[in-house]
Structures are given as structure tokens and as C-alpha cells.
Motif scaffolding. Sequence first.
Motif, short mmCIF file in Angstrom:
data_model
loop_
_atom_site.label_atom_id
_atom_site.label_comp_id
_atom_site.label_asym_id
_atom_site.label_seq_id
_atom_site.Cartn_x
_atom_site.Cartn_y
_atom_site.Cartn_z
N CYS A 178 17.12 7.36 -21.57
CA CYS A 178 16.62 8.68 -21.96
C CYS A 178 15.11 8.71 -21.82
O CYS A 178 14.38 8.64 -22.82
N PRO A 179 14.61 8.79 -20.58
CA PRO A 179 13.15 8.76 -20.38
C PRO A 179 12.41 9.87 -21.12
O PRO A 179 11.24 9.71 -21.46
N HIS A 180 13.10 10.96 -21.41
CA HIS A 180 12.44 12.05 -22.13
C HIS A 180 12.08 11.66 -23.57
O HIS A 180 11.30 12.34 -24.22
N LEU A 181 12.62 10.54 -24.06
CA LEU A 181 12.28 10.09 -25.41
C LEU A 181 10.94 9.36 -25.46
O LEU A 181 10.45 9.05 -26.54
N ARG A 182 10.36 9.07 -24.30
CA ARG A 182 9.06 8.37 -24.30
C ARG A 182 8.03 9.12 -25.11
O ARG A 182 7.27 8.51 -25.85
#
Length: 128
Positions: free
Chosen positions: A95-99
Motif C-alpha cells: 500500500c504505497p499510498h500509506l507512506r
Amino acid sequence: MAALPWAAVTQFDMPKAQFLELLLGAVGTHPNDSVLAEHVIATLAAMALRVPANCERVKASGGARVLTGAMRRFPNAVPLQRQGCLAVRNLVGRCPHLREALLEVLLVLRDACEHFRRALLREGLQHR
């Protein structure tokens, strides 16, 4: 607790969100227990491994706040810091958007890495 597979958790007659709430709440109830925090973070890491839905659950339940708080409270607890690194890797891996949501945790990790690098240099243990 860390060895408890997520599939086993689903065997309980308890919704996943409620289990996660109890798990994260344990760290708040026992804020001075680094071993408990380590095992909770290890469980988060295991839950997040290759399961994007669980990553979202951890974020929505305040897992990033618990993770950051524990890593800040126990900077010298090497096993806890290691589990924190694994948890972050697993959370942002699928879930790269959680970075963005985990930015504070990533900054804590940067500080922890620098702390350990200096400790290794002091001890003469740095890899050559």
C-alpha cells in the motif's frame, strides 16, 4: 503473540477490528512494557504482510501512532526497533499510498538508524 498467525485470529468469535483495537490498546494500557510493545508491533507486521486490507485496518485503527510511540519510547530496544522496521516495510510494501500516513514513523526509523550506526561505530562493529 507474534507467533500467532492471523488466520488463527479469525478462529475467534471476534471481529478483526475489535481484535486490532484490543491489541493496540494493550500498548496504551502498559506503556512501559517494551516486550509487550515489541510483540504487538510484530503482530502488526505479520498482519500487514501481503494483505492490503489489513494494512488499511492497521492505519484506520491508529496503528501508526502506536508504532511511532513505541519506537520513540524504546529507542534502545533492538528487537522492538527491528519489528518496527518490518511493520513499516510490510505496511507500505503493498500500500504505497500509506507512506504519507507513516511519514512520522519513517522519520523515527531514520533517527533510529542513525542512533544504531553511531552505536556500532562506538563498539567497532560496523561492517567493513
